[in-house]
Enzyme design. Structure first.
Site, PDB file in Angstrom:
ATOM      1  N   LYS A 234       3.186   1.431   2.865  1.00 38.83           N
ATOM      2  CA  LYS A 234       2.863   2.225   1.769  1.00 38.83           C
ATOM      3  C   LYS A 234       3.104   1.553   0.287  1.00 38.83           C
ATOM      4  O   LYS A 234       2.319   1.544  -0.549  1.00 38.83           O
ATOM      5  CB  LYS A 234       4.038   3.416   1.579  1.00 38.83           C
ATOM      6  CG  LYS A 234       3.968   4.343   0.574  1.00 38.83           C
ATOM      7  CD  LYS A 234       4.846   5.518   0.540  1.00 38.83           C
ATOM      8  CE  LYS A 234       6.157   5.358   1.371  1.00 38.83           C
ATOM      9  NZ  LYS A 234       6.990   4.355   0.577  1.00 38.83           N
TER      10      LYS A 234
ATOM     11  N   THR B 188       2.662  -1.733   0.186  1.00 37.96           N
ATOM     12  CA  THR B 188       1.293  -2.713   0.222  1.00 37.96           C
ATOM     13  C   THR B 188       0.334  -2.109  -0.519  1.00 37.96           C
ATOM     14  O   THR B 188      -0.425  -2.755  -1.360  1.00 37.96           O
ATOM     15  CB  THR B 188       1.278  -2.993   1.507  1.00 37.96           C
ATOM     16  OG1 THR B 188       2.425  -3.810   2.052  1.00 37.96           O
ATOM     17  CG2 THR B 188       0.077  -4.332   1.692  1.00 37.96           C
TER      18      THR B 188
ATOM     19  N   ARG C 113      10.105   1.011  -6.498  1.00 40.14           N
ATOM     20  CA  ARG C 113      11.472   1.013  -6.256  1.00 40.14           C
ATOM     21  C   ARG C 113      11.960  -0.495  -5.985  1.00 40.14           C
ATOM     22  O   ARG C 113      11.268  -1.310  -5.555  1.00 40.14           O
ATOM     23  CB  ARG C 113      11.955   1.923  -5.269  1.00 40.14           C
ATOM     24  CG  ARG C 113      11.693   3.305  -5.486  1.00 40.14           C
ATOM     25  CD  ARG C 113      11.692   4.166  -4.188  1.00 40.14           C
ATOM     26  NE  ARG C 113      10.768   3.790  -3.177  1.00 40.14           N
ATOM     27  CZ  ARG C 113      10.889   3.851  -1.832  1.00 40.14           C
ATOM     28  NH1 ARG C 113      11.781   4.304  -1.291  1.00 40.14           N
ATOM     29  NH2 ARG C 113       9.900   3.414  -1.245  1.00 40.14           N
TER      30      ARG C 113
ATOM     31  N   LYS D 180      13.646  -4.053   8.116  1.00 42.48           N
ATOM     32  CA  LYS D 180      12.233  -4.047   7.447  1.00 42.48           C
ATOM     33  C   LYS D 180      12.041  -5.779   6.950  1.00 42.48           C
ATOM     34  O   LYS D 180      10.854  -6.318   7.058  1.00 42.48           O
ATOM     35  CB  LYS D 180      12.297  -3.364   6.475  1.00 42.48           C
ATOM     36  CG  LYS D 180      12.077  -1.885   6.342  1.00 42.48           C
ATOM     37  CD  LYS D 180      11.568  -1.231   5.256  1.00 42.48           C
ATOM     38  CE  LYS D 180      10.499  -1.392   4.607  1.00 42.48           C
ATOM     39  NZ  LYS D 180      10.281  -0.675   3.206  1.00 42.48           N
TER      40      LYS D 180
ATOM     41  N   ALA E 260      14.272   7.784   0.453  1.00 40.95           N
ATOM     42  CA  ALA E 260      13.782   9.253   0.604  1.00 40.95           C
ATOM     43  C   ALA E 260      14.375   9.965   1.635  1.00 40.95           C
ATOM     44  O   ALA E 260      14.208  11.359   1.933  1.00 40.95           O
ATOM     45  CB  ALA E 260      12.434   9.422   0.589  1.00 40.95           C
TER      46      ALA E 260
ATOM     47  N   PHE F 193       9.234   6.943   2.168  1.00 45.48           N
ATOM     48  CA  PHE F 193       8.687   7.285   3.628  1.00 45.48           C
ATOM     49  C   PHE F 193       7.608   8.456   3.417  1.00 45.48           C
ATOM     50  O   PHE F 193       6.702   8.179   2.759  1.00 45.48           O
ATOM     51  CB  PHE F 193       9.865   8.213   4.341  1.00 45.48           C
ATOM     52  CG  PHE F 193      11.156   6.824   4.498  1.00 45.48           C
ATOM     53  CD1 PHE F 193      10.979   5.995   5.413  1.00 45.48           C
ATOM     54  CD2 PHE F 193      12.373   7.227   3.977  1.00 45.48           C
ATOM     55  CE1 PHE F 193      11.673   4.756   5.496  1.00 45.48           C
ATOM     56  CE2 PHE F 193      13.323   6.352   4.278  1.00 45.48           C
ATOM     57  CZ  PHE F 193      12.856   5.165   5.009  1.00 45.48           C
TER      58      PHE F 193
ATOM     59  N   PHE G 205      -6.485  -2.702  10.319  1.00 45.38           N
ATOM     60  CA  PHE G 205      -5.734  -3.799  11.214  1.00 45.38           C
ATOM     61  C   PHE G 205      -6.926  -4.357  11.904  1.00 45.38           C
ATOM     62  O   PHE G 205      -7.816  -3.489  12.321  1.00 45.38           O
ATOM     63  CB  PHE G 205      -4.836  -3.165  12.237  1.00 45.38           C
ATOM     64  CG  PHE G 205      -3.296  -3.159  11.556  1.00 45.38           C
ATOM     65  CD1 PHE G 205      -2.410  -4.299  12.134  1.00 45.38           C
ATOM     66  CD2 PHE G 205      -3.060  -2.144  10.581  1.00 45.38           C
ATOM     67  CE1 PHE G 205      -1.194  -4.107  11.527  1.00 45.38           C
ATOM     68  CE2 PHE G 205      -1.691  -2.225  10.118  1.00 45.38           C
ATOM     69  CZ  PHE G 205      -0.667  -3.102  10.517  1.00 45.38           C
TER      70      PHE G 205
END
Length: 558
Positions: free
Chosen positions: A72, A74, A95, A106, A274, A302, A383
Site C-alpha cells: 500500500k 509502495t 504516516r 515488517k 488502523a 491496513f 509480481f
C-alpha cells in the site's frame, strides 16, 4: 534486484531546502532542516496558505492484509511519482513508521523497491523525533497522575479507575499488564498498570487530528485520565498537565517534508495503526499538501474495512476533508492466500484459489463504492510470478464492479510503472462525481454505530458484549459522548475478529471486549476480539537482520 535499503542508499537526493523552494514555493526561512534531506514546515507558512484553493485528494487503501504483502505505501509513493511524471503537480502524504513493526515483522516501512521515500534509514528510525515527543508527553501525564496521588490525591482519583496507561514505541508483550510503584511508601501506591505502543496513544490521535497548537493544547486538556470513586471524570487539565505536554509537542505538530526516490515532495506526519487506532496521517499535513499541489495521494492503514472506514468516519468527519477517488491495492499472491492457498504455494498458478480469494477484493470495492460513495480503481501490485491466466481471470471477475483493474509495476520501475494507474485515476476524478457519505450518522447511539459498521462493512450478523461492556457504553452515552465516532480496534487480517478467517466471511459475530474513552481525540475506542494495543515480537523479529557497519552504514532495513 538490490534490496530496498540498497536502492535507497544509492539514491541521488536533492537538498530539501532547494526542493521545497523549487517545487512548492516554500521559502527557506519557513523550513526547519534536520540535516540536508528532511525538514519541518513552519506553522506560520502553513497559516499563510489559507485562502488558496485545494487540490484533489486521492486515498490509497487495500484488501485485507496477508503475510504475502500488498504494498500500500509502495503504491502510494509510486502513484505520486507517476502523477508527477504525467505532468500533475502531486505530493504524497504518508504516516511515519513505528519502530514496533520496523523491528518486528515488517522491517522498513517507507515504501519498497523503486517507489520509496528517502532518506529511508532516517525515516524508519528516529526521523525528526515526533514519536519520541509523543511518548514523552504521554508518559509525563502518567507520571503526573501517580505523583498527584502520592502527594495527597486532592482530586480524589480512584486508583482502581485510572484509565491512562504508559507507552513505548516498541513491541513488548511483557509490558501489557504490570504492577507499578513497588518498594515501599516512597515509591507511591502500588497498582496495576500497563503499556500501549506509541501509535495507540491518544496523544498520537490528538496530534493527528489537531489543526493548530491551540487546538492541540485544548484537546490534551480534555483527556479523561480516570475517575473519582463517585465516577466523576478527572481531566488532564485538572492536573494542570496540558501546558507542559503541549510544550513537548510544539515541534512535533509541524509536518515533515522529505522526498521520493524520484525527487518528488512527500510529507510524512503522524503514524497511528488502523487496527488499534484511526490509522491516518495528520490533518494538518493533508491540508497543507492540498494547498501546495493539484493532487495529493495519501494512505490509510491496513484494509479498506479499517483504515479507509476510519479515514471516512473519523478523519473526514472531523476535518471536512473529502477524497475525490480511492485506489484499492491488491496482489494476485494475496488474493490466492485469501482463497485458501498457503504461503509456500503462492508463486504457483492457482486459478481456483484466486477465484475464491477475489471475494475479499469484491467486498472492499463494494464498501468503497456503495458505503463510502467514492469511485475507485484497483491497482494490482505486479509480481513476476503472476501468470497471464491469473491476470485475465481477475479482470474478468471484477469487470462488473465498475472499478478499473490495472497492473502496476512501480516497485520495479518507479513512477513509470504506475502511469496507467495515474492516468486512470485522473480520468476518474475528472469524469465521475462522488457521492461521499459516512457509514453512520452522529445521532446514532454508540452501540448502533458499531452494529452498522459490523453489518455494512464487515458482513457480520451481530455484535455481542458482556454486561460490563454494555454498561460502559450506556454510561458513555448518558454522559454526553454518544455523538462521538467509534474507532474499532480489531485484527487487520480478516473482516471478522478471527485472523484465520480469510476471504470475505459473513454471518459472524463481532465481540466487544473493551471500551475506551478518548475524550481529547473525540472518539470511542471499541476493542474487539483478541487484538492487543501492545503487540509482541515474532519468533524471528526483523531486528535480527538489522546491522550497522564500522563506518555507520545500516543494513537489513529490507
Amino acid at each position: 534486484m538490490p534490496s530496498d535499503i540498497e536502492i535507497a542508499q544509492k539514491a541521488r537526493l536533492r537538498r530539501i531546502v532547494d526542493l521545497a523552494q523549487d517545487r512548492l514555493g516554500i521559502p527557506a526561512d519557513h523550513l526547519e532542516p534536520y540535516g540536508h534531506y528532511k525538514a519541518k514546515i513552519s506553522t506560520d507558512f502553513i497559516s499563510s496558505l489559507e485562502g488558496r484553493p485545494d487540490g484533489k485528494l486521492i486515498l490509497v487503501t487495500a484488501i485485507s492484509p496477508t503475510p504475502a504483502g500488498e504494498g500500500k505505501t509502495t503504491t502510494t509513493v509510486g502513484l505520486g511519482d507517476a502523477l508527477n511524471r504525467i505532468g500533475k503537480k502531486t505530493i504524497v502524504c504518508l504516516r511515519e513508521p513505528s519502530l514496533g513493526p520496523v523491528f518486528g515483522m515488517k522491517g522498513g516501512a517507507a515504501g519498497g523497491g523503486y517507489a520509496q521515500v528517502v532518506p529511508m534509514e532516517d525515516i524508519n528510525l528516529h526521523f525528526t523525533g515526533d514519536f519520541g515527543a509523543i511518548a514523552l508527553a504521554h508518559n509525563l501525564l502518567a507520571a503526573l497522575i501517580d505523583n498527584h496521588i502520592h502527594h495527597g490525591n486532592a482530586l480524589g482519583i480512584d486508583v482502581r479507575r485510572i484509565a491512562w496507561k504508559r507507552v513505548v514505541d516498541m513491541n513488548d508483550r511483557a509490558l501489557r499488564d504490570i504492577t507499578i510503584a513497588l518498594g515501599g511508601p516512597g515509591n507511591g501506591y502500588p497498582r496495576q498498570d500497563g503499556f500501549d505502543i506509541v501509535v495507540a496513544s491518544e496523544i498520537m490521535a490528538i496530534l493527528c487530528l489537531s489543526t493548530s497548537l491551540k487546538e492541540l493544547k485544548q484537546r490534551i486538556g480534555n483527556i479523561v485520565i480516570g475517575y473519582t470513586s463517585d465516577l466523576k471524570p478527572v481531566l488532564a487539565r485538572d492536573l494542570k498537565a496540558e501546558g507542559a505536554m503541549t510544550a513537548l509537542l510544539k515541534d512535533a505538530i509541524k509536518p515533515n517534508l522529505v522526498q521520493t526516490l524520484e525527487n518528488n515532495p512527500a510529507i510524512l506526519h503522524g503514524g497511528p495503526f488502523a487496527n488499534i487506532a484511526h490509522g491516518c496521517n495528520s490533518v494538518i499535513a493533508t491540508r497543507t499538501a492540498l494547498k501546495l499541489a493539484d493532487y495529493v495521494v495519501t494512505e490509510a492503514g491496513f484494509g479498506a474495512d479499517l483504515g479507509a472506514e476510519k479515514f471516512i468516519d473519523i478523519k473526514c468527519r472531523k476535518s471536512g476533508l473529502r477524497p475525490a477517488a480511492v485506489v484499492i491495492v491488491a496482489t494476485i499472491r494475496a488474493l490466492k492466500y485469501h482463497g485458501g492457498a498457503e504461503l509456500k504455494e503462492l508463486n504457483v498458478e492457482n486459478l481456483a484459489a484466486l477465484e475464491k480469494g477475489i471475494a475479499n477484493l469484491e467486498r472492499h470495492v463494494n464498501n468503497v463504492r456503495n458505503h463510502y460513495g467514492l469511485p475507485c480503481v484497483v491497482s494490482i501490485n505486479h509480481f513476476t510470478f503472476d501468470t497471464e491466466a491469473e491476470i485475465a481471470l481477475l479482470k474478468e471477475k471484477m469487470a462488473h464492479h465498475e472499478a478499473p483493474v490495472l497492473l502496476a509495476r512501480h516497485w520495479a520501475e518507479g513512477g513509470k510503472g504506475a502511469e496507467d494507474v495515474a492516468r486512470t485515476v485522473v480520468k476518474l476524478i475528472e469524469t465521475t462525481p462522488t457521492n461521499f457519505r459516512f457509514v453512520y450518522e452522529d445521532a446514532q447511539t454508540l452501540w448502533d454505530k458499531v452494529a452498522t459498521i459490523a453489518s455494512k462493512i464487515y458482513g457480520a450478523s451481530e455484535v455481542t458484549a458482556d454486561a460490563k461492556v454494555r454498561a460502559q457504553l450506556k454510561k458513555l452515552q448518558d454522559d454526553g459522548y454518544g455523538h462521538y465516532p467509534v474507532c474499532i480496534a480489531k485484527t487487520q487480517y480478516s473482516f471478522s475478529t478471527d485472523p484465520k478467517l480469510r476471504g470475505a466471511p459473513s454471518g459472524h459475530a463481532i465481540n466487544i471486549r473493551e471500551v475506551r474513552l478518548a475524550a481529547g481525540a473525540e472518539f470511542i475506542v471499541i476493542v474487539c476480539g483478541d487484538i492487543m494495543t501492545m503487540p509482541g515480537l515474532p519468533k524471528v523479529p526483523s531486528a535480527n537482520a538489522i546491522d550497522v557497519s564500522d563506518d555507520g552504514r545500516i543494513s537489513g532495513l529490507f
